[in-house]
Scaffold this motif. Sequence first.
Motif, PDB file in Angstrom:
ATOM      1  N   PRO A  87       0.811  -1.219   0.000  1.00 29.63           N
ATOM      2  CA  PRO A  87       0.000   0.000   0.000  1.00 29.63           C
ATOM      3  C   PRO A  87       0.845   1.270   0.000  1.00 29.63           C
ATOM      4  CG  PRO A  87      -0.940  -1.610   1.493  1.00 29.63           C
ATOM      5  CD  PRO A  87       0.367  -2.179   1.037  1.00 29.63           C
ATOM      6  N   ALA A  88       1.971   1.244   0.710  1.00 34.79           N
ATOM      7  CA  ALA A  88       2.836   2.429   0.741  1.00 34.79           C
ATOM      8  C   ALA A  88       3.410   2.725  -0.636  1.00 34.79           C
ATOM      9  CB  ALA A  88       3.957   2.226   1.760  1.00 34.79           C
ATOM     10  N   GLU A  89       3.807   1.664  -1.356  1.00 33.46           N
ATOM     11  CA  GLU A  89       4.342   1.846  -2.712  1.00 33.46           C
ATOM     12  C   GLU A  89       3.259   2.342  -3.658  1.00 33.46           C
ATOM     13  OE1 GLU A  89       7.823  -1.571  -2.883  1.00 33.46           O
ATOM     14  OE2 GLU A  89       5.722  -2.168  -3.110  1.00 33.46           O
ATOM     15  N   ARG A  90       2.054   1.839  -3.509  1.00 38.27           N
ATOM     16  CA  ARG A  90       0.944   2.282  -4.353  1.00 38.27           C
ATOM     17  C   ARG A  90       0.616   3.748  -4.092  1.00 38.27           C
ATOM     18  NH1 ARG A  90      -3.193  -2.234  -2.607  1.00 38.27           N
ATOM     19  NH2 ARG A  90      -4.688  -1.047  -3.901  1.00 38.27           N
ATOM     20  N   ALA A  91       0.662   4.145  -2.823  1.00 37.74           N
ATOM     21  CA  ALA A  91       0.403   5.547  -2.479  1.00 37.74           C
ATOM     22  C   ALA A  91       1.482   6.454  -3.058  1.00 37.74           C
ATOM     23  CB  ALA A  91       0.326   5.709  -0.968  1.00 37.74           C
ATOM     24  N   ARG A  92       2.750   6.010  -2.988  1.00 34.24           N
ATOM     25  CA  ARG A  92       3.833   6.813  -3.572  1.00 34.24           C
ATOM     26  C   ARG A  92       3.636   6.966  -5.077  1.00 34.24           C
ATOM     27  NH1 ARG A  92       7.161   4.098   0.212  1.00 34.24           N
ATOM     28  NH2 ARG A  92       7.743   2.515  -1.324  1.00 34.24           N
ATOM     29  N   TYR A  93       3.188   5.894  -5.718  1.00 37.05           N
ATOM     30  CA  TYR A  93       2.937   5.952  -7.160  1.00 37.05           C
ATOM     31  C   TYR A  93       1.839   6.976  -7.466  1.00 37.05           C
ATOM     32  CZ  TYR A  93       1.686   4.462 -11.884  1.00 37.05           C
ATOM     33  OH  TYR A  93       1.415   4.438 -13.225  1.00 37.05           O
ATOM     34  N   GLY A  94       0.796   6.985  -6.646  1.00 44.94           N
ATOM     35  CA  GLY A  94      -0.286   7.945  -6.854  1.00 44.94           C
ATOM     36  C   GLY A  94       0.176   9.376  -6.670  1.00 44.94           C
ATOM     37  N   ARG A  95       0.958   9.622  -5.624  1.00 49.24           N
ATOM     38  CA  ARG A  95       1.458  10.993  -5.406  1.00 49.24           C
ATOM     39  C   ARG A  95       2.419  11.402  -6.509  1.00 49.24           C
ATOM     40  NH1 ARG A  95       1.206   9.158   0.023  1.00 49.24           N
ATOM     41  NH2 ARG A  95       3.366   8.430  -0.075  1.00 49.24           N
ATOM     42  N   HIS A  96       3.185  10.432  -7.025  1.00 53.92           N
ATOM     43  CA  HIS A  96       4.133  10.746  -8.108  1.00 53.92           C
ATOM     44  C   HIS A  96       3.396  11.150  -9.382  1.00 53.92           C
ATOM     45  CE1 HIS A  96       7.900  10.670 -10.309  1.00 53.92           C
ATOM     46  NE2 HIS A  96       7.320   9.915 -11.238  1.00 53.92           N
ATOM     47  N   ALA A  97       2.161  10.677  -9.545  1.00 56.92           N
ATOM     48  CA  ALA A  97       1.382  11.041 -10.738  1.00 56.92           C
ATOM     49  C   ALA A  97       1.131  12.537 -10.809  1.00 56.92           C
ATOM     50  CB  ALA A  97       0.056  10.278 -10.751  1.00 56.92           C
ATOM     51  N   THR A 154       3.342  14.721 -10.710  1.00 55.33           N
ATOM     52  CA  THR A 154       4.392  15.297 -11.551  1.00 55.33           C
ATOM     53  C   THR A 154       4.020  15.186 -13.025  1.00 55.33           C
ATOM     54  OG1 THR A 154       5.639  13.206 -11.702  1.00 55.33           O
ATOM     55  CG2 THR A 154       6.124  14.665  -9.839  1.00 55.33           C
ATOM     56  N   ARG A 155       3.174  14.250 -13.327  1.00 58.52           N
ATOM     57  CA  ARG A 155       2.688  14.071 -14.701  1.00 58.52           C
ATOM     58  C   ARG A 155       1.535  15.012 -14.996  1.00 58.52           C
ATOM     59  NH1 ARG A 155       1.993   8.877 -18.121  1.00 58.52           N
ATOM     60  NH2 ARG A 155       0.186   9.344 -19.436  1.00 58.52           N
ATOM     61  N   ALA A 156       0.636  15.141 -14.027  1.00 55.76           N
ATOM     62  CA  ALA A 156      -0.518  16.042 -14.161  1.00 55.76           C
ATOM     63  C   ALA A 156      -0.864  16.538 -12.764  1.00 55.76           C
ATOM     64  CB  ALA A 156      -1.711  15.311 -14.771  1.00 55.76           C
ATOM     65  N   SER A 157      -0.531  17.788 -12.475  1.00 53.70           N
ATOM     66  CA  SER A 157      -0.838  18.335 -11.159  1.00 53.70           C
ATOM     67  C   SER A 157      -2.344  18.395 -10.965  1.00 53.70           C
ATOM     68  CB  SER A 157      -0.243  19.737 -11.005  1.00 53.70           C
ATOM     69  OG  SER A 157      -0.910  20.653 -11.862  1.00 53.70           O
ATOM     70  N   ARG A 158      -2.775  18.396  -9.714  1.00 55.33           N
ATOM     71  CA  ARG A 158      -4.214  18.460  -9.455  1.00 55.33           C
ATOM     72  C   ARG A 158      -4.813  19.764  -9.971  1.00 55.33           C
ATOM     73  NH1 ARG A 158      -3.763  17.250  -3.184  1.00 55.33           N
ATOM     74  NH2 ARG A 158      -1.848  18.435  -3.605  1.00 55.33           N
ATOM     75  N   LEU A 208     -10.497  15.860 -24.347  1.00 59.47           N
ATOM     76  CA  LEU A 208      -9.777  15.318 -23.200  1.00 59.47           C
ATOM     77  C   LEU A 208      -8.483  14.634 -23.620  1.00 59.47           C
ATOM     78  CD1 LEU A 208     -12.709  13.729 -21.148  1.00 59.47           C
ATOM     79  CD2 LEU A 208     -11.500  15.856 -20.658  1.00 59.47           C
ATOM     80  N   GLY A 209      -8.477  14.026 -24.793  1.00 64.67           N
ATOM     81  CA  GLY A 209      -7.314  13.259 -25.234  1.00 64.67           C
ATOM     82  C   GLY A 209      -5.986  13.992 -25.157  1.00 64.67           C
ATOM     83  N   PRO A 210      -5.888  15.248 -25.638  1.00 66.00           N
ATOM     84  CA  PRO A 210      -4.598  15.943 -25.641  1.00 66.00           C
ATOM     85  C   PRO A 210      -4.177  16.514 -24.286  1.00 66.00           C
ATOM     86  CG  PRO A 210      -6.072  16.777 -27.374  1.00 66.00           C
ATOM     87  CD  PRO A 210      -6.899  15.984 -26.425  1.00 66.00           C
ATOM     88  N   LEU A 211      -5.081  16.539 -23.302  1.00 65.98           N
ATOM     89  CA  LEU A 211      -4.774  17.162 -22.020  1.00 65.98           C
ATOM     90  C   LEU A 211      -3.813  16.300 -21.197  1.00 65.98           C
ATOM     91  CD1 LEU A 211      -8.337  18.377 -20.904  1.00 65.98           C
ATOM     92  CD2 LEU A 211      -6.565  19.684 -22.088  1.00 65.98           C
ATOM     93  N   PRO A 212      -3.035  16.910 -20.304  1.00 69.45           N
ATOM     94  CA  PRO A 212      -2.211  16.114 -19.385  1.00 69.45           C
ATOM     95  C   PRO A 212      -3.103  15.168 -18.601  1.00 69.45           C
ATOM     96  CG  PRO A 212      -1.659  18.451 -19.226  1.00 69.45           C
ATOM     97  CD  PRO A 212      -2.905  18.366 -20.061  1.00 69.45           C
ATOM     98  N   ASN A 213      -2.658  13.921 -18.419  1.00 70.87           N
ATOM     99  CA  ASN A 213      -3.474  12.982 -17.643  1.00 70.87           C
ATOM    100  C   ASN A 213      -2.625  12.281 -16.601  1.00 70.87           C
ATOM    101  OD1 ASN A 213      -2.814  10.022 -18.513  1.00 70.87           O
ATOM    102  ND2 ASN A 213      -2.929  11.152 -20.452  1.00 70.87           N
ATOM    103  N   THR A 214      -3.281  11.725 -15.613  1.00 74.06           N
ATOM    104  CA  THR A 214      -2.595  11.138 -14.465  1.00 74.06           C
ATOM    105  C   THR A 214      -1.926   9.808 -14.771  1.00 74.06           C
ATOM    106  OG1 THR A 214      -4.604   9.978 -13.758  1.00 74.06           O
ATOM    107  CG2 THR A 214      -4.241  12.220 -12.899  1.00 74.06           C
ATOM    108  N   GLY A 215      -2.422   9.102 -15.784  1.00 77.16           N
ATOM    109  CA  GLY A 215      -1.933   7.755 -16.031  1.00 77.16           C
ATOM    110  C   GLY A 215      -2.460   6.740 -15.036  1.00 77.16           C
ATOM    111  N   LEU A 216      -3.360   7.149 -14.151  1.00 78.23           N
ATOM    112  CA  LEU A 216      -3.981   6.243 -13.185  1.00 78.23           C
ATOM    113  C   LEU A 216      -5.230   5.655 -13.847  1.00 78.23           C
ATOM    114  CD1 LEU A 216      -3.590   8.429  -9.961  1.00 78.23           C
ATOM    115  CD2 LEU A 216      -2.120   6.565 -10.751  1.00 78.23           C
TER     116      LEU A 216
END
Length: 469
Positions: A13-23, A25-29, A86-94
């Motif tokens: 779960p900790a690794e999954r949470a880190r992956y989510g927070r790292h997203a 950097t790909r698309a800020s909230r 939506l396609g061209p916009l930055p996305n989270t990859g989640l």
Amino acid sequence: MTIASAFTASPSPAERARYGRHARTRASRSCHGWFEAESKRPDPVEVIEEQSATRLKDLVPIRYGRMLESPFRFYRGAASIMATDLGPLPNTGLTVQLCGDAHLLNFRLLASPERRLVFDINDFDETLAGPFEWDVKRLAASFAIAGRANGFSVKEQNGIVRACVRAYRERMRTFAGMRTLDIWYAQDDADHMRELMASSMDKEARRRTAEATAKARTRTHLQAFEKLTRVTAEGRRIAPDPPLIIPLRDLLTDSSGDAEEKELRTVVDAYARTLSSERRHLLHHYRLVDMARKVVGVGSVGTRCWILLLLGRDDTDPLLLQAKEAQESVLAAHTGGDRYDNQGRRVVAGQRLIQTTSDIFLGWTHVTGFDGRGRDFYVRQLRDWKGIARPEMMNPGLLRLFARLCGACLARAHARSGDPVAIAAYLGGSDRFDRALTGFAQVYADQNERDFETLGAAARSGRIRAESL
């Protein structure tokens, strides 16, 4: 091979949470609050016409006529336009299994196989795997557009949208702390949802909710049977209501008619093979007695859709099925394609993944028609305890309540197919994502109105033909 080696090791779960927070950097909230039409944005009328090219030409004007009734009706039929935005916009990859057309009217009361009333997503024509926020954005914008249609102030609209997104974020956070099977079994039972929201309801809201629940239980297949059929010399048959419902017998005007009837009967035979053995056994207790072409929805108008009337013991023992043509998802061009060679199977697989309880007669098939073209279909019961929202009848408080229900329901759907730990970590505990989506909803509602006017201008100039019924 050992049992353990057959399964991929799961991250903690900790690794999954880190992956989510790292997203982030790909698309800020906060970036999700931005939308500006690209200079090379396709003409919205061309996008709609491209879809219409594969549809029944005599029904396309009905589709345009329905879309031109209001900006909200236009939005319902414009999933393909929003996909190109939506396609061209930055996305989270989640990634989750997307509904693909998550506007507010695709959330409703439905019957579970156990005959319980549940609140769930209903339409899966565009379902496909993709970034979770695409569904959230489409849902959020639909509430802003509905609020405008009701004459609500911008402040009231924003409050409704924010309630929707906050409910999504907070429920996803709840799912992040749950066991995997508990997430899978989670269900939005109608009675439970009413109790859950009771503290937020005033007397009028409680009355309206109780009425909606009671009405949904009356919308059975027997009610549809009485409404859609009539007694003839041959027995019960589907009643014509052209151009919305045309029995097959009335469409058989030339030598191709017998071939088309054979094609449709093949649909039933092939579809039955996609059901589990016990449900296939149940289906075989019925016999097919009539078929009719039916116009459905807004965005789906022009696709081939058939009502199938089957009878069991006698003329009072009906089963009404709907066989609907499934075309490629509007999201496919923006997600790298899809992995299903049968679009009907794509719809069914997506529905089974997202919904907690799906129709027992849900299945798919592929048929090569008399014109030599292969077409995919999915099949389900026509109507079974469906309670449809009436946003035009809601005040700001009631629409805000409905927005919370929809946001929470969408989170449950996404948690089943995606990683709730990663998504919850991405969203965080603040309201930054909520505020961003509120801004997006307003900007996209503006864009929707411009596209609505563009389609209207095309109708007035004669570029397209719209027909009102």
